[in-house]
Write an enzyme that holds these catalytic residues in place. Sequence first.
Site, PDB file in Angstrom:
ATOM      1  N   THR A 160       0.634  -1.373   0.202  1.00 48.90           N
ATOM      2  CA  THR A 160       0.421   0.463  -0.108  1.00 48.90           C
ATOM      3  C   THR A 160       1.109   1.322   0.291  1.00 48.90           C
ATOM      4  OG1 THR A 160      -1.563   1.194   1.262  1.00 48.90           O
ATOM      5  CG2 THR A 160       0.051  -0.439   2.805  1.00 48.90           C
ATOM      6  N   ASP A 161       0.309   1.873  -1.040  1.00 49.42           N
ATOM      7  CA  ASP A 161       0.978   3.875  -0.382  1.00 49.42           C
ATOM      8  C   ASP A 161       1.269   3.732   0.773  1.00 49.42           C
ATOM      9  OD1 ASP A 161      -1.619   4.248  -0.331  1.00 49.42           O
ATOM     10  OD2 ASP A 161      -0.870   5.837  -1.611  1.00 49.42           O
ATOM     11  N   GLU A 162       0.054   3.666   1.973  1.00 45.74           N
ATOM     12  CA  GLU A 162       0.435   4.128   2.942  1.00 45.74           C
ATOM     13  C   GLU A 162       1.814   3.545   3.872  1.00 45.74           C
ATOM     14  OE1 GLU A 162      -4.562   3.447   4.089  1.00 45.74           O
ATOM     15  OE2 GLU A 162      -2.907   3.814   5.894  1.00 45.74           O
ATOM     16  N   TYR A 193      -2.008  -0.107  11.034  1.00 45.63           N
ATOM     17  CA  TYR A 193      -2.238  -1.574   9.954  1.00 45.63           C
ATOM     18  C   TYR A 193      -0.883  -0.755   9.134  1.00 45.63           C
ATOM     19  CZ  TYR A 193      -3.430  -1.601   5.115  1.00 45.63           C
ATOM     20  OH  TYR A 193      -3.123  -1.895   3.381  1.00 45.63           O
ATOM     21  N   LYS A 218       1.668  -3.333   7.209  1.00 45.89           N
ATOM     22  CA  LYS A 218       2.174  -3.572   5.887  1.00 45.89           C
ATOM     23  C   LYS A 218       3.891  -3.222   5.522  1.00 45.89           C
ATOM     24  CE  LYS A 218      -0.224  -4.236   2.902  1.00 45.89           C
ATOM     25  NZ  LYS A 218       0.117  -5.711   2.646  1.00 45.89           N
TER      26      LYS A 218
HETATM   27  P1  NAD Z   1     -10.078  -7.486   2.117  1.00 48.67           P
HETATM   28  O1  NAD Z   1     -10.199  -6.581   3.468  1.00 48.67           O
HETATM   29  O2  NAD Z   1     -11.102  -7.017   1.151  1.00 48.67           O
HETATM   30  O3  NAD Z   1      -9.410  -9.142   1.565  1.00 48.67           O
HETATM   31  C1  NAD Z   1      -8.542  -9.753   2.771  1.00 48.67           C
HETATM   32  C2  NAD Z   1      -8.840 -10.680   2.577  1.00 48.67           C
HETATM   33  O4  NAD Z   1      -7.923 -11.803   3.398  1.00 48.67           O
HETATM   34  C3  NAD Z   1     -10.149 -11.627   3.268  1.00 48.67           C
HETATM   35  O5  NAD Z   1     -10.452 -12.331   2.622  1.00 48.67           O
HETATM   36  C4  NAD Z   1      -9.224 -11.858   3.958  1.00 48.67           C
HETATM   37  O6  NAD Z   1      -9.862 -13.192   4.268  1.00 48.67           O
HETATM   38  C5  NAD Z   1      -8.669 -12.867   3.514  1.00 48.67           C
HETATM   39  N1  NAD Z   1      -7.310 -12.669   5.359  1.00 48.67           N
HETATM   40  C6  NAD Z   1      -7.537 -12.253   5.986  1.00 48.67           C
HETATM   41  N2  NAD Z   1      -6.474 -13.102   6.946  1.00 48.67           N
HETATM   42  C7  NAD Z   1      -6.404 -14.016   6.329  1.00 48.67           C
HETATM   43  C8  NAD Z   1      -5.015 -14.436   7.134  1.00 48.67           C
HETATM   44  N3  NAD Z   1      -4.980 -14.923   8.404  1.00 48.67           N
HETATM   45  N4  NAD Z   1      -4.930 -16.535   6.256  1.00 48.67           N
HETATM   46  C9  NAD Z   1      -5.997 -16.447   4.731  1.00 48.67           C
HETATM   47  N5  NAD Z   1      -6.227 -15.547   4.384  1.00 48.67           N
HETATM   48  C10 NAD Z   1      -6.515 -13.746   5.320  1.00 48.67           C
HETATM   49  O7  NAD Z   1      -8.393  -6.918   1.757  1.00 48.67           O
HETATM   50  P2  NAD Z   1      -7.939  -6.125   0.519  1.00 48.67           P
HETATM   51  O8  NAD Z   1      -8.998  -4.325   0.077  1.00 48.67           O
HETATM   52  O9  NAD Z   1      -8.600  -6.490  -0.893  1.00 48.67           O
HETATM   53  O10 NAD Z   1      -6.589  -5.340  -0.002  1.00 48.67           O
HETATM   54  C11 NAD Z   1      -6.325  -7.021  -0.172  1.00 48.67           C
HETATM   55  C12 NAD Z   1      -4.916  -6.393  -0.146  1.00 48.67           C
HETATM   56  O11 NAD Z   1      -4.184  -4.922  -0.970  1.00 48.67           O
HETATM   57  C13 NAD Z   1      -4.052  -6.194   1.022  1.00 48.67           C
HETATM   58  O12 NAD Z   1      -2.641  -6.521   1.407  1.00 48.67           O
HETATM   59  C14 NAD Z   1      -3.483  -4.893   1.766  1.00 48.67           C
HETATM   60  O13 NAD Z   1      -3.220  -4.521   2.330  1.00 48.67           O
HETATM   61  C15 NAD Z   1      -3.606  -4.441   0.033  1.00 48.67           C
HETATM   62  N6  NAD Z   1      -4.297  -2.903  -0.440  1.00 48.67           N
HETATM   63  C16 NAD Z   1      -5.618  -3.097  -0.393  1.00 48.67           C
HETATM   64  C17 NAD Z   1      -5.765  -1.392  -0.860  1.00 48.67           C
HETATM   65  C18 NAD Z   1      -6.975  -1.151  -0.523  1.00 48.67           C
HETATM   66  O14 NAD Z   1      -7.400   0.091  -1.243  1.00 48.67           O
HETATM   67  N7  NAD Z   1      -7.953  -1.846  -0.671  1.00 48.67           N
HETATM   68  C19 NAD Z   1      -5.152  -0.461  -1.135  1.00 48.67           C
HETATM   69  C20 NAD Z   1      -3.842  -0.881  -1.071  1.00 48.67           C
HETATM   70  C21 NAD Z   1      -3.078  -1.305  -0.899  1.00 48.67           C
HETATM   71  O1  DAU Z   2      -3.471   4.249   0.343  1.00 51.10           O
HETATM   72  C1  DAU Z   2      -4.580   2.496   0.485  1.00 51.10           C
HETATM   73  C2  DAU Z   2      -5.169   2.006   1.866  1.00 51.10           C
HETATM   74  O2  DAU Z   2      -6.601   2.713   1.342  1.00 51.10           O
HETATM   75  C3  DAU Z   2      -5.526   0.563   1.979  1.00 51.10           C
HETATM   76  O3  DAU Z   2      -3.895   0.541   1.547  1.00 51.10           O
HETATM   77  C4  DAU Z   2      -6.103   0.122   2.241  1.00 51.10           C
HETATM   78  O4  DAU Z   2      -6.239  -1.251   2.775  1.00 51.10           O
HETATM   79  C5  DAU Z   2      -7.571   0.521   2.551  1.00 51.10           C
HETATM   80  O5  DAU Z   2      -8.338   0.656   3.674  1.00 51.10           O
HETATM   81  C6  DAU Z   2      -6.941   2.155   2.095  1.00 51.10           C
HETATM   82  O6  DAU Z   2      -7.408   2.500   3.813  1.00 51.10           O
HETATM   83  P1  DAU Z   2      -8.050   4.766   4.115  1.00 51.10           P
HETATM   84  O7  DAU Z   2      -7.598   4.349   5.522  1.00 51.10           O
HETATM   85  O8  DAU Z   2      -7.209   5.285   2.934  1.00 51.10           O
HETATM   86  O9  DAU Z   2      -9.958   4.213   2.746  1.00 51.10           O
HETATM   87  P2  DAU Z   2     -10.219   4.351   4.134  1.00 51.10           P
HETATM   88  O10 DAU Z   2     -11.741   3.908   3.195  1.00 51.10           O
HETATM   89  O11 DAU Z   2     -10.951   3.660   5.246  1.00 51.10           O
HETATM   90  O12 DAU Z   2     -10.876   5.990   4.093  1.00 51.10           O
HETATM   91  C7  DAU Z   2     -10.768   6.787   2.843  1.00 51.10           C
HETATM   92  C8  DAU Z   2     -10.383   8.414   3.599  1.00 51.10           C
HETATM   93  O13 DAU Z   2     -11.845   8.477   3.726  1.00 51.10           O
HETATM   94  C9  DAU Z   2      -9.403   8.860   4.755  1.00 51.10           C
HETATM   95  O14 DAU Z   2      -9.171   9.923   4.882  1.00 51.10           O
HETATM   96  C10 DAU Z   2     -10.920   8.509   5.975  1.00 51.10           C
HETATM   97  C11 DAU Z   2     -12.452   8.757   5.521  1.00 51.10           C
HETATM   98  N1  DAU Z   2     -13.049   8.021   6.128  1.00 51.10           N
HETATM   99  C12 DAU Z   2     -13.501   6.586   6.154  1.00 51.10           C
HETATM  100  C13 DAU Z   2     -14.041   6.187   6.463  1.00 51.10           C
HETATM  101  C14 DAU Z   2     -14.574   4.522   6.285  1.00 51.10           C
HETATM  102  C15 DAU Z   2     -14.064   8.978   6.300  1.00 51.10           C
HETATM  103  O15 DAU Z   2     -13.544  10.527   6.097  1.00 51.10           O
HETATM  104  N2  DAU Z   2     -15.365   8.042   7.119  1.00 51.10           N
HETATM  105  C16 DAU Z   2     -15.174   6.996   6.828  1.00 51.10           C
HETATM  106  O16 DAU Z   2     -16.975   6.980   7.258  1.00 51.10           O
END
Ligand code: NAD
Ligand code: DAU
Length: 339
Positions: free
Chosen positions: A125-127, A152, A156
Site C-alpha cells: 500500500t501507499d500508506e 495497519y 504492511k
Molecule cells: P480485504 O480485507 O477485502 O480482503 C482480505 C482477504 O484476506 C479476505 O478475503 C480475508 O479473508 C483474507 N485473510 C485475512 N487474513 C488472512 C489470513 N490470516 N490467512 C488467509 N487469508 C486471510 O482486503 P483488500 O482490500 O482486498 O486488500 C488486499 C490487499 O491489498 C491487502 O494486502 C491490502 O493491504 C492491500 N491494499 C489494499 C488497498 C485497498 O484500497 N483496499 C490499497 C492498497 C493495498
Molecule cells: O491507501 C491505500 C489504503 O487505502 C489501503 O492500504 C487500505 O487497505 C484501505 O483500507 C485504504 O485505507 P484508507 O484509510 O485510506 O481508506 P478508508 O476507505 O477507510 O478511508 C478513506 C478516507 O476516508 C480516509 O481519509 C478516512 C476517510 N473516512 C473513512 C471512513 C470509513 C471518512 O471520512 N469516513 C468514514 O466513515
Amino acid sequence: MAQTLLVTGGAGFIGSNFILYWMEKHPEDKIINLDALTYAGNTANLASVEDHKNYIFVEGNITDRELVDRLMKDTDTVVHFAAESHVDRSILHPDTFITTNIIGTHVLLESALAHTIKHFHHISTDEVFGSLKLGDTAQFSEATPYNPCSPYSASKASSDHLVRAYGETYGLNYTITNCSNNYGEYQFPEKLIPLAITHALVDKPVPIYGDGLQVRDWLYVQDHCTAIEKVLESGKTQETFVVGGLTEDIPNIEVVATILRIMNKPDDMLTHVTDRAGHDVRYSVDWTKINEELGWNPSVTFEEGMRKTVKWYLDNQDWWQPLLTANKDFFKTNYSNRK
Ligand code: NAD
Ligand code: DAU
C-alpha cells in the site's frame, strides 16, 4: 506457458477481482486461492468460477506453515493479497494485523524459499510512506522513505521489509506493488466509497472524519488488476512499483459529493464526525515508473469508475446487505463514539 498461481486472500475485495480477471485472461493457468474467510472474505465473489477445473479454493490461514508448504509444492508464482486491511479496525484491535500481515507474510516467504518459487509478488500500500502535507505538490514514488503512522500501515511496512530482505539475503525473486486506495465491485462496505453509497441509498447520513479535506489517490480495482498483470508478465524481479489512479488531488468531501450527485441525493447527507486518530492527511502517487517501464495506464477516469461502482452497489444489494447485519458490532464500535 501455463503456470500455477497461489493467490492468498483471494476471497477479499481485490483478490477476488484479480482471480476473476486472471481466469478470464489466462484460462490455461491454475489458481489456488488460500483464504481464511475472515469477516472480509466472501466466496460468493467467486461463485462464477467455483466449479472451474483450474480453480481450487482452500480455506486456511497463511500462518499455517504445514498447509502453506503443501500448497507451495505445486506453485510457480505467489500473488500475496491476504491481510487485515482496514485502518479503523487496526486502531481498535491491532493484534490480528501483526499476526496476519507480518507473521503470515513471513510464513509465506519461508515456504516460498523452501520450495524455490519462481516469483513472489507482494501486494502493498501507499500508506507505508506516511502522510504528505495538504496543499503540497509532493508525491510518493518508489524512492520515498517509509514512515507508516497506523498499526495497519506499520504492519504492511514490516511485511514489505521482510519481502525485500528475503530477496536481498536469500535471493528470492520478488516484486512489490504499493498501490493507492482501490474502489469498485465487491469492496466490503466499511471503506469510505462503499460505505457512502450504502448509506446514501437508505438516506442515512454519510460520516466524514474531521473536516473531510484529507486526500487519497483513488484506483479503480480493475486497473489495479491490470497493473499486477503487467508486473507479473514483465519478468522483472527485485523491483518495486507504486500504482495510482489519479493525477490530481480529490478531498474526501468531494469524493462523497460525487457519489451523492451520481445518486441524486442531497449534499447535506454528508455529516462531519470525530476524526480518525493519527489520520494521514494526504496521499498522492507518482506512477511514472510503471507507466514508462511497463506501459501501464489506468483505463477509467474517477467519474467513470465511480459511476460503474455506484451502479454495481445499486444492482447488488443482496451482496452487501447481509454484511452490514453480520458486522453490526464493528459499525457500532467505530461510529457510536463519533460526535
Ligand atoms: P480485504 O480485507 O477485502 O480482503 C482480505 C482477504 O484476506 C479476505 O478475503 C480475508 O479473508 C483474507 N485473510 C485475512 N487474513 C488472512 C489470513 N490470516 N490467512 C488467509 N487469508 C486471510 O482486503 P483488500 O482490500 O482486498 O486488500 C488486499 C490487499 O491489498 C491487502 O494486502 C491490502 O493491504 C492491500 N491494499 C489494499 C488497498 C485497498 O484500497 N483496499 C490499497 C492498497 C493495498
Ligand atoms: O491507501 C491505500 C489504503 O487505502 C489501503 O492500504 C487500505 O487497505 C484501505 O483500507 C485504504 O485505507 P484508507 O484509510 O485510506 O481508506 P478508508 O476507505 O477507510 O478511508 C478513506 C478516507 O476516508 C480516509 O481519509 C478516512 C476517510 N473516512 C473513512 C471512513 C470509513 C471518512 O471520512 N469516513 C468514514 O466513515
